[in-house]
Write a protein that holds these residues in place. Structure first.
Motif, PDB file in Angstrom:
ATOM      1  N   THR A  81      22.962 -15.922   0.288  1.00  0.00           N
ATOM      2  CA  THR A  81      22.703 -14.575   0.815  1.00  0.00           C
ATOM      3  C   THR A  81      22.915 -14.536   2.327  1.00  0.00           C
ATOM      4  O   THR A  81      23.506 -13.598   2.852  1.00  0.00           O
ATOM      5  CB  THR A  81      21.267 -14.128   0.459  1.00  0.00           C
ATOM      6  N   ALA A  82      22.445 -15.570   3.012  1.00  0.00           N
ATOM      7  CA  ALA A  82      22.541 -15.610   4.475  1.00  0.00           C
ATOM      8  C   ALA A  82      23.985 -15.662   4.962  1.00  0.00           C
ATOM      9  O   ALA A  82      24.307 -15.133   6.024  1.00  0.00           O
ATOM     10  CB  ALA A  82      21.752 -16.801   5.019  1.00  0.00           C
ATOM     11  N   ILE A  83      24.876 -16.282   4.189  1.00  0.00           N
ATOM     12  CA  ILE A  83      26.267 -16.454   4.648  1.00  0.00           C
ATOM     13  C   ILE A  83      27.238 -15.505   3.948  1.00  0.00           C
ATOM     14  O   ILE A  83      28.451 -15.644   4.121  1.00  0.00           O
ATOM     15  CB  ILE A  83      26.735 -17.920   4.481  1.00  0.00           C
ATOM     16  N   GLN A  84      26.737 -14.539   3.210  1.00  0.00           N
ATOM     17  CA  GLN A  84      27.617 -13.680   2.420  1.00  0.00           C
ATOM     18  C   GLN A  84      28.595 -12.860   3.258  1.00  0.00           C
ATOM     19  O   GLN A  84      29.669 -12.500   2.779  1.00  0.00           O
ATOM     20  CB  GLN A  84      26.806 -12.776   1.497  1.00  0.00           C
ATOM     21  N   SER A  85      28.265 -12.581   4.517  1.00  0.00           N
ATOM     22  CA  SER A  85      29.182 -11.795   5.354  1.00  0.00           C
ATOM     23  C   SER A  85      30.218 -12.676   6.071  1.00  0.00           C
ATOM     24  O   SER A  85      31.103 -12.162   6.735  1.00  0.00           O
ATOM     25  CB  SER A  85      28.389 -10.993   6.394  1.00  0.00           C
ATOM     26  N   TRP A  86      30.117 -13.989   5.915  1.00  0.00           N
ATOM     27  CA  TRP A  86      31.045 -14.904   6.570  1.00  0.00           C
ATOM     28  C   TRP A  86      32.365 -14.941   5.797  1.00  0.00           C
ATOM     29  O   TRP A  86      32.448 -14.495   4.663  1.00  0.00           O
ATOM     30  CB  TRP A  86      30.444 -16.300   6.663  1.00  0.00           C
ATOM     31  N   SER A  87      33.389 -15.524   6.421  1.00  0.00           N
ATOM     32  CA  SER A  87      34.682 -15.597   5.733  1.00  0.00           C
ATOM     33  C   SER A  87      34.520 -16.368   4.425  1.00  0.00           C
ATOM     34  O   SER A  87      33.728 -17.316   4.332  1.00  0.00           O
ATOM     35  CB  SER A  87      35.741 -16.261   6.619  1.00  0.00           C
ATOM     36  N   ALA A  96      20.347 -19.035   7.175  1.00  0.00           N
ATOM     37  CA  ALA A  96      21.075 -20.087   6.467  1.00  0.00           C
ATOM     38  C   ALA A  96      20.498 -21.460   6.813  1.00  0.00           C
ATOM     39  O   ALA A  96      20.327 -22.312   5.928  1.00  0.00           O
ATOM     40  CB  ALA A  96      22.562 -20.032   6.816  1.00  0.00           C
ATOM     41  N   SER A  97      20.171 -21.664   8.075  1.00  0.00           N
ATOM     42  CA  SER A  97      19.584 -22.940   8.496  1.00  0.00           C
ATOM     43  C   SER A  97      18.246 -23.180   7.820  1.00  0.00           C
ATOM     44  O   SER A  97      17.965 -24.275   7.330  1.00  0.00           O
ATOM     45  CB  SER A  97      19.404 -22.967  10.018  1.00  0.00           C
ATOM     46  N   ARG A  98      17.412 -22.145   7.798  1.00  0.00           N
ATOM     47  CA  ARG A  98      16.109 -22.285   7.134  1.00  0.00           C
ATOM     48  C   ARG A  98      16.280 -22.578   5.642  1.00  0.00           C
ATOM     49  O   ARG A  98      15.617 -23.444   5.083  1.00  0.00           O
ATOM     50  CB  ARG A  98      15.270 -21.026   7.342  1.00  0.00           C
ATOM     51  N   ALA A  99      17.193 -21.856   5.001  1.00  0.00           N
ATOM     52  CA  ALA A  99      17.427 -22.062   3.572  1.00  0.00           C
ATOM     53  C   ALA A  99      17.954 -23.469   3.300  1.00  0.00           C
ATOM     54  O   ALA A  99      17.584 -24.096   2.299  1.00  0.00           O
ATOM     55  CB  ALA A  99      18.407 -21.018   3.047  1.00  0.00           C
ATOM     56  N   LEU A 100      18.784 -23.971   4.194  1.00  0.00           N
ATOM     57  CA  LEU A 100      19.322 -25.327   4.049  1.00  0.00           C
ATOM     58  C   LEU A 100      18.198 -26.342   3.986  1.00  0.00           C
ATOM     59  O   LEU A 100      18.152 -27.182   3.086  1.00  0.00           O
ATOM     60  CB  LEU A 100      20.269 -25.642   5.216  1.00  0.00           C
ATOM     61  N   TYR A 101      17.270 -26.273   4.928  1.00  0.00           N
ATOM     62  CA  TYR A 101      16.211 -27.282   4.986  1.00  0.00           C
ATOM     63  C   TYR A 101      15.086 -27.019   3.989  1.00  0.00           C
ATOM     64  O   TYR A 101      14.219 -27.862   3.802  1.00  0.00           O
ATOM     65  CB  TYR A 101      15.693 -27.418   6.422  1.00  0.00           C
ATOM     66  N   ASP A 103      36.442 -18.445   2.798  1.00  0.00           N
ATOM     67  CA  ASP A 103      36.795 -19.864   2.783  1.00  0.00           C
ATOM     68  C   ASP A 103      35.710 -20.732   3.426  1.00  0.00           C
ATOM     69  O   ASP A 103      35.403 -21.818   2.931  1.00  0.00           O
ATOM     70  CB  ASP A 103      38.162 -20.112   3.422  1.00  0.00           C
ATOM     71  N   ILE A 104      35.096 -20.247   4.492  1.00  0.00           N
ATOM     72  CA  ILE A 104      34.005 -20.994   5.133  1.00  0.00           C
ATOM     73  C   ILE A 104      32.801 -21.026   4.198  1.00  0.00           C
ATOM     74  O   ILE A 104      32.182 -22.073   4.001  1.00  0.00           O
ATOM     75  CB  ILE A 104      33.606 -20.355   6.485  1.00  0.00           C
ATOM     76  N   ALA A 105      32.458 -19.884   3.615  1.00  0.00           N
ATOM     77  CA  ALA A 105      31.321 -19.819   2.692  1.00  0.00           C
ATOM     78  C   ALA A 105      31.518 -20.784   1.526  1.00  0.00           C
ATOM     79  O   ALA A 105      30.585 -21.494   1.137  1.00  0.00           O
ATOM     80  CB  ALA A 105      31.118 -18.392   2.196  1.00  0.00           C
ATOM     81  N   GLU A 106      32.726 -20.842   0.992  1.00  0.00           N
ATOM     82  CA  GLU A 106      33.002 -21.754  -0.131  1.00  0.00           C
ATOM     83  C   GLU A 106      32.822 -23.218   0.278  1.00  0.00           C
ATOM     84  O   GLU A 106      32.274 -24.016  -0.486  1.00  0.00           O
ATOM     85  CB  GLU A 106      34.409 -21.515  -0.674  1.00  0.00           C
ATOM     86  N   LEU A 107      33.298 -23.573   1.477  1.00  0.00           N
ATOM     87  CA  LEU A 107      33.113 -24.946   1.966  1.00  0.00           C
ATOM     88  C   LEU A 107      31.628 -25.287   2.100  1.00  0.00           C
ATOM     89  O   LEU A 107      31.189 -26.364   1.686  1.00  0.00           O
ATOM     90  CB  LEU A 107      33.776 -25.121   3.332  1.00  0.00           C
ATOM     91  N   LEU A 108      30.888 -24.371   2.713  1.00  0.00           N
ATOM     92  CA  LEU A 108      29.463 -24.618   2.938  1.00  0.00           C
ATOM     93  C   LEU A 108      28.701 -24.725   1.621  1.00  0.00           C
ATOM     94  O   LEU A 108      27.834 -25.592   1.465  1.00  0.00           O
ATOM     95  CB  LEU A 108      28.875 -23.520   3.822  1.00  0.00           C
ATOM     96  N   LEU A 156      25.447 -31.259   6.685  1.00  0.00           N
ATOM     97  CA  LEU A 156      25.841 -29.860   6.498  1.00  0.00           C
ATOM     98  C   LEU A 156      25.474 -29.032   7.728  1.00  0.00           C
ATOM     99  O   LEU A 156      26.234 -28.154   8.133  1.00  0.00           O
ATOM    100  CB  LEU A 156      25.195 -29.280   5.236  1.00  0.00           C
ATOM    101  N   TYR A 157      24.351 -29.333   8.345  1.00  0.00           N
ATOM    102  CA  TYR A 157      23.975 -28.586   9.549  1.00  0.00           C
ATOM    103  C   TYR A 157      25.006 -28.792  10.659  1.00  0.00           C
ATOM    104  O   TYR A 157      25.303 -27.864  11.414  1.00  0.00           O
ATOM    105  CB  TYR A 157      22.577 -28.965  10.033  1.00  0.00           C
TER     106      TYR A 157
END
Length: 190
Positions: free
Chosen positions: A159-165, A145-150, A167-172, A129-130
């Protein structure tokens, strides 16, 4: 070409499907763009030669064949000779095994690959995922987002990716949920 791939451009998902679908959708959007393409399951980046029209790109996919160099190992089978450093007692044990050191090491590695511990599976999914997440390194919230991932913290990741598009947020989040599922299995085994 049956795998699921994604194409990302300008921090947006532009296509998902097999490689032929990715090429067709990309060329329909703009013949001159070169998106990032990932095999979705492994999040491994795929390099494509985007020069030319749709037919030329598809033809270059067909032409790409793995090359084998060197004489050691069995290159036609994909076997490569590399150095392994072991202690003398390890070499002695391997020498006593049926089939010799190479056969025994391959068998042990195959067994470990078939049944990896959940911690190892989680670490693999995080690293995969990284690879995908790193395309968004310039976006606000990337470090969080990286810190939350690990840390395996889905809500902090969201929360970290909420401002991203979207479709990208859904994939992640789809990929992060694979980690959550493994983590839940780890807790259920206790």
């Amino acid at each position: 070409m049956n795998n699921d791939y994604i194409a990302l451009y300008n921090n947006a998902l532009i296509a998902r499907g097999d490689l032929a679908s990715i090429v067709k959708a990309t060329k329909a959007i703009d013949k001159d763009i070169e998106p990032y393409v990932f095999e979705f399951e492994s999040c491994k980046r795929i390099d494509l030669n985007w020069h030319g029209d749709e037919k030329a790109v598809l033809a270059s996919l067909q032409e790409e064949q793995p090359t084998t160099t060197g004489k050691r190992g069995r290159p036609k089978l994909g076997v490569k000779s590399k150095e392994v450093t072991l202690l003398p007692r390890h070499w002695q044990w391997l020498a006593m095994q049926r089939g010799g050191a190479s056969v025994t090491l391959r068998r042990l590695v195959d067994e470990a690959m078939k049944n990896p511990p959940i911690e190892q599976q989680i670490k693999l999914k995080q690293n995969q995922l990284y690879n995908l997440l790193s395309v968004m390194a310039d976006e606000p919230g990337f470090e969080n987002a990286s810190r939350a991932l690990y840390r395996n913290e889905l809500s902090a990741f969201e929360t970290a990716i909420q401002s991203w598009s979207k479709d990208i947020a859904e994939l992640l989040i789809e990929k992060f949920n694979e980690i959550v599922h493994l983590q839940q299995g780890k807790h259920d085994d206790r």
